[in-house]
Write an enzyme that holds these catalytic residues in place. Structure first.
Site, PDB file in Angstrom:
ATOM      1  N   SER A 101       0.832  -1.198   0.000  1.00  0.00           N
ATOM      2  CA  SER A 101       0.000   0.000   0.000  1.00  0.00           C
ATOM      3  C   SER A 101       0.877   1.263   0.000  1.00  0.00           C
ATOM      4  O   SER A 101       1.625   1.482  -0.945  1.00  0.00           O
ATOM      5  CB  SER A 101      -0.962  -0.052   1.188  1.00  0.00           C
ATOM      6  OG  SER A 101      -1.961   0.930   1.071  1.00  0.00           O
ATOM      7  N   ASP A 197     -10.208  -4.632  -4.152  1.00  0.00           N
ATOM      8  CA  ASP A 197      -9.551  -3.737  -3.205  1.00  0.00           C
ATOM      9  C   ASP A 197     -10.366  -2.452  -3.113  1.00  0.00           C
ATOM     10  O   ASP A 197     -10.482  -1.713  -4.085  1.00  0.00           O
ATOM     11  CB  ASP A 197      -8.134  -3.443  -3.709  1.00  0.00           C
ATOM     12  CG  ASP A 197      -7.286  -2.682  -2.701  1.00  0.00           C
ATOM     13  OD1 ASP A 197      -7.844  -1.873  -1.944  1.00  0.00           O
ATOM     14  OD2 ASP A 197      -6.056  -2.887  -2.707  1.00  0.00           O
ATOM     15  N   HIS A 227      -7.814  -5.515  -0.117  1.00  0.00           N
ATOM     16  CA  HIS A 227      -6.622  -4.707   0.144  1.00  0.00           C
ATOM     17  C   HIS A 227      -5.647  -5.409   1.086  1.00  0.00           C
ATOM     18  O   HIS A 227      -4.429  -5.192   0.983  1.00  0.00           O
ATOM     19  CB  HIS A 227      -7.033  -3.352   0.734  1.00  0.00           C
ATOM     20  CG  HIS A 227      -5.904  -2.368   0.807  1.00  0.00           C
ATOM     21  ND1 HIS A 227      -5.264  -1.887  -0.317  1.00  0.00           N
ATOM     22  CD2 HIS A 227      -5.291  -1.774   1.869  1.00  0.00           C
ATOM     23  CE1 HIS A 227      -4.317  -1.042   0.047  1.00  0.00           C
ATOM     24  NE2 HIS A 227      -4.310  -0.954   1.362  1.00  0.00           N
TER      25      HIS A 227
END
Length: 247
Positions: A101, A197, A227
């Site tokens: 991320s 996600d 995610h």
């Protein structure tokens, strides 16, 4: 849980880390926004590295986990500087970066600022430029006004307490964007992205693949993955990607 060790980082920030010895190229895990080094992926990677006899490092950015500082005082440039400090101070030779991320964005900044220390790159739901494209770009007029006038705005989070987004985070982020200028990745790269996600849209992964240049770059889309990208199948994909870029 073993106590971490600490490195004195930039501007007196005290950075917590766990390091295990092994062969190179070592693996460095770069966590996400307001996450820490005790998450599923970080610990799974530590076990993977140990089984493979590879050196491994996980750490907390300042304001995260067990490192010093307040989360609200930090920004992308600070956390990238923290990452550079631990790589420079705690590893030897080129490293394989695994960025999750926000850690994906940080890993791209490291690839730009210290390419000689990067042997390969694996990103997981990479979120380059998210402070500008997702946060500022997604704010309504009231949120933008609150950010500019009050200096912060609270955003709901499915992971717990609301995120406090500061004006500094947004404005300093603009000094660290990677999708607006050439981004050369001259080493093996594997981008991993789930199609379900809710935090980083699949289009971001496609944009990154299209924008970056390099001799060995692949994007893997995993249908149905979210995610967190932390179920056994996704973790196995991370391990397979690591093996590929380490070859």
């Amino acid at each position: 849980m073993a106590d971490p060790e600490y490195l004195d980082g930039p501007e007196g920030r005290r950075l917590a880390y766990h390091r295990s010895a092994g062969a190179g190229p070592g693996v460095v895990f770069l966590g996400g926004f307001k996450s820490d080094m005790e998450g599923t992926k970080a610990l799974w990677l530590e076990d993977w590295a140990r089984a493979e006899g590879r050196a491994f490092l996980r750490f907390d950015y300042s304001g995260h986990g067990q490192s010093s500082g307040r989360f609200e005082d930090g920004a992308i440039g600070d956390w990238a500087a923290d990452a550079r400090a631990v790589i420079a101070g705690l590893t030897e030779g080129p490293q394989v970066l695994v960025g999750s991320s926000m850690g994906g964005w940080i890993s791209l900044l490291l690839a730009r600022s210290m390419p000689e220390r990067v042997a390969g790159l694996v990103t997981i739901a990479a979120a380059p430029d998210f402070t500008e494209d997702s946060m500022w770009g997604g704010f309504d007029a009231e949120q933008r006004r609150a950010l500019l006038e009050a200096g912060q705005v609270a955003l709901p989070s499915e992971y717990g307490a609301p995120y406090i987004i500061t004006r500094r985070l947004i404005e300093e982020g603009r000094d660290n964007l990677v999708l607006r200028s050439p981004l050369d990745l001259p080493f093996p790269v594997r981008f991993l992205q789930g199609t379900c996600d809710n935090d980083v849209d699949m289009s971001v992964a496609l944009q990154l693949l299209d924008h970056a240049t390099g001799p060995d770059m692949r994007l893997t889309l995993v249908k149905g993955a979210d995610h967190r990208f932390s179920n056994p199948e996704c973790l196995a994909l991370i391990g397979a990607a690591l093996a590929e870029v380490s070859g």
